[in-house]
Design an enzyme around this catalytic site. Structure first.
Site, PDB file in Angstrom:
ATOM      1  N   ASP A  67       0.676  -1.024  -0.041  1.00  0.00           N
ATOM      2  CA  ASP A  67       0.137   0.003   0.005  1.00  0.00           C
ATOM      3  C   ASP A  67       0.855   1.212  -0.018  1.00  0.00           C
ATOM      4  O   ASP A  67       0.433   2.325  -0.531  1.00  0.00           O
ATOM      5  CB  ASP A  67      -0.970   0.056   1.193  1.00  0.00           C
ATOM      6  CG  ASP A  67      -2.242  -0.887   1.136  1.00  0.00           C
ATOM      7  OD1 ASP A  67      -2.305  -1.421  -0.112  1.00  0.00           O
ATOM      8  OD2 ASP A  67      -2.757  -0.945   2.067  1.00  0.00           O
ATOM      9  N   GLY A  68       2.065   1.069   0.606  1.00  0.00           N
ATOM     10  CA  GLY A  68       2.815   2.121   0.794  1.00  0.00           C
ATOM     11  C   GLY A  68       3.100   2.672  -0.707  1.00  0.00           C
ATOM     12  O   GLY A  68       3.407   4.035  -1.032  1.00  0.00           O
ATOM     13  N   ASP A 143      -4.776   8.800   5.107  1.00  0.00           N
ATOM     14  CA  ASP A 143      -4.908   9.371   6.457  1.00  0.00           C
ATOM     15  C   ASP A 143      -4.024  10.292   7.052  1.00  0.00           C
ATOM     16  O   ASP A 143      -2.762  10.770   6.596  1.00  0.00           O
ATOM     17  CB  ASP A 143      -5.195   8.379   7.652  1.00  0.00           C
ATOM     18  CG  ASP A 143      -3.882   7.536   7.827  1.00  0.00           C
ATOM     19  OD1 ASP A 143      -2.815   7.999   7.709  1.00  0.00           O
ATOM     20  OD2 ASP A 143      -4.293   6.315   7.926  1.00  0.00           O
ATOM     21  N   ARG A 153       2.764  11.645  27.542  1.00  0.00           N
ATOM     22  CA  ARG A 153       1.679  12.731  28.234  1.00  0.00           C
ATOM     23  C   ARG A 153       0.790  13.022  27.238  1.00  0.00           C
ATOM     24  O   ARG A 153       1.054  13.078  25.945  1.00  0.00           O
ATOM     25  CB  ARG A 153       2.651  13.911  28.485  1.00  0.00           C
ATOM     26  CG  ARG A 153       3.642  13.879  29.718  1.00  0.00           C
ATOM     27  CD  ARG A 153       4.285  14.963  30.039  1.00  0.00           C
ATOM     28  NE  ARG A 153       5.322  14.616  31.343  1.00  0.00           N
ATOM     29  CZ  ARG A 153       6.125  15.728  31.646  1.00  0.00           C
ATOM     30  NH1 ARG A 153       5.904  17.030  31.063  1.00  0.00           N
ATOM     31  NH2 ARG A 153       6.874  15.489  32.697  1.00  0.00           N
ATOM     32  N   ASP A 172      -4.619  11.106  23.243  1.00  0.00           N
ATOM     33  CA  ASP A 172      -3.367  10.684  22.859  1.00  0.00           C
ATOM     34  C   ASP A 172      -3.058  11.455  21.216  1.00  0.00           C
ATOM     35  O   ASP A 172      -1.902  11.397  20.826  1.00  0.00           O
ATOM     36  CB  ASP A 172      -2.914   9.177  22.760  1.00  0.00           C
ATOM     37  CG  ASP A 172      -2.454   8.832  24.169  1.00  0.00           C
ATOM     38  OD1 ASP A 172      -2.329   9.831  24.944  1.00  0.00           O
ATOM     39  OD2 ASP A 172      -2.248   7.737  24.112  1.00  0.00           O
ATOM     40  N   THR A 183      -9.157   1.563   6.601  1.00  0.00           N
ATOM     41  CA  THR A 183      -8.974   0.219   6.953  1.00  0.00           C
ATOM     42  C   THR A 183      -7.443   0.264   7.482  1.00  0.00           C
ATOM     43  O   THR A 183      -6.946  -0.584   7.841  1.00  0.00           O
ATOM     44  CB  THR A 183      -8.911  -0.882   5.750  1.00  0.00           C
ATOM     45  OG1 THR A 183      -8.412  -0.116   4.797  1.00  0.00           O
ATOM     46  CG2 THR A 183     -10.484  -1.030   5.505  1.00  0.00           C
ATOM     47  N   LEU A 187      -9.013   1.940  11.446  1.00  0.00           N
ATOM     48  CA  LEU A 187      -9.577   0.755  11.910  1.00  0.00           C
ATOM     49  C   LEU A 187      -8.500   0.163  13.254  1.00  0.00           C
ATOM     50  O   LEU A 187      -9.667  -0.210  14.007  1.00  0.00           O
ATOM     51  CB  LEU A 187      -9.223  -0.193  10.749  1.00  0.00           C
ATOM     52  CG  LEU A 187      -9.966  -1.615  10.968  1.00  0.00           C
ATOM     53  CD1 LEU A 187     -11.378  -1.815  11.241  1.00  0.00           C
ATOM     54  CD2 LEU A 187      -9.590  -2.634   9.976  1.00  0.00           C
ATOM     55  N   SER A 188      -7.279   0.111  13.169  1.00  0.00           N
ATOM     56  CA  SER A 188      -6.742  -0.210  14.511  1.00  0.00           C
ATOM     57  C   SER A 188      -6.950   0.546  15.791  1.00  0.00           C
ATOM     58  O   SER A 188      -6.860   0.085  16.585  1.00  0.00           O
ATOM     59  CB  SER A 188      -5.056  -0.281  14.113  1.00  0.00           C
ATOM     60  OG  SER A 188      -4.733   1.190  13.891  1.00  0.00           O
TER      61      SER A 188
END
Length: 287
Positions: A67-68, A143, A153, A172, A183, A187-188
């Site tokens: 995909d990269g 994304d 932190r 975060d 995806t 998704l993760s």
């Protein structure tokens, strides 16, 4: 369809073997191959072009890698109508949909025009900062991620959608993704899988310090603004997996859909849900 552009991930060990196969298929089918990577000149019967020549001469681009590599190819082709076909040399590959073992079948389908071209949206980030941070040539097919600074932190992010406050999050970080990128990190992080044809943008907060925060899908004509309201650390902005700048308290990231689209080749017999089942084992309960 005769002039084929090739973009290769030179870190994939199997790419040389696949190149050899592709080279042979090109000869058998009277196809002309063009590349922009000098290191592959001696490995394939092709013409080396500059990127501008490449964009003016090729009819499609085959991206050999994962995909990269597809994302890299897409970034090179923004502003053109040249479609991309990804040949997956990795382990997963949602954008690189064709398995390397099926490359012969893929060339046959291309030669016989048994495919269609689909368009996918792109996101364009803009940075507002007291420092000069150039983002003029940065686009996202997958994304845009804010977070993952140099410490654990938490940070506070203020989210506006179409100039309306949508929330202030102690977290975060935050993920803004296209349907194509849903995806990936989205998704993760527990975000929704969004069909590639949906005209939407996903917003997913990373590790929010509240149980009420849930992923959000908004219309893709929305204007998104994220302000780093409070932070004791640098916040990294990453676009399609590449870190670009460290942001600090007070910096603002504006994100909107770009006017241009990226074109992809969808071969005959392609099934979006079959891809989900094969890649993610997404098939419901097994009785």
């Amino acid at each position: 369809m005769k002039n084929i552009g090739i973009i290769i991930n030179n870190k994939r060990i199997r790419s040389v073997k696949t190149l050899d196969k592709l080279n042979q298929l090109a000869k058998e089918n009277s196809l002309d191959l063009f590349i922009i990577q000098n290191e592959f000149v001696d490995l394939i019967d092709s013409t080396l072009l500059t990127i501008d020549e490449f964009k003016s001469q090729v009819e499609i681009v085959i991206a050999l890698g994962g995909d990269g590599t597809v994302l890299f190819s897409a970034a090179k082709l923004i502003g053109t109508n040249i479609p991309i076909l990804g040949i997956n040399l990795g382990s997963l590959g949602f954008l690189a949909e064709v398995n390397e073992n099926d490359i012969e079948k893929a060339i046959e389908l291309l030669k016989n025009n048994k495919f269609k071209i689909t368009k996918r949206s792109i996101l364009k980030p803009k940075l507002i900062s007291q420092r000069e941070l150039d983002f003029s040539d940065v686009y996202s097919v997958n994304d845009i991620v804010l977070g993952w600074g140099s410490s654990s932190r938490i940070i506070t992010l203020e989210l506006l959608v179409n100039n309306e406050l949508a929330g202030i999050f102690t977290c975060d970080g935050m993920i803004i993704s296209t349907p194509s990128g849903s995806t990936g990190h989205n998704l993760s992080n527990g975000g929704p899988i969004v069909h590639k044809d949906v005209k939407g943008i996903c917003i997913s907060v990373i590790c929010p310090h509240t149980l009420s925060t849930r992923p959000l899908v908004i219309p893709d004509n929305s204007e998104i603004e994220i302000k780093i309201k409070k932070s004791t650390k640098d916040v990294i902005i990453s676009v399609d997996g590449h870190d670009h700048h460290s942001l600090t308290e007070g910096d603002i990231v504006k994100i909107s859909k770009h006017l241009e689209l990226v074109s992809f080749i969808q071969l005959e017999g392609y099934s979006y849900f079959n891809t989900l089942m094969n890649k993610l084992n997404w098939q419901g309960s097994v009785i």
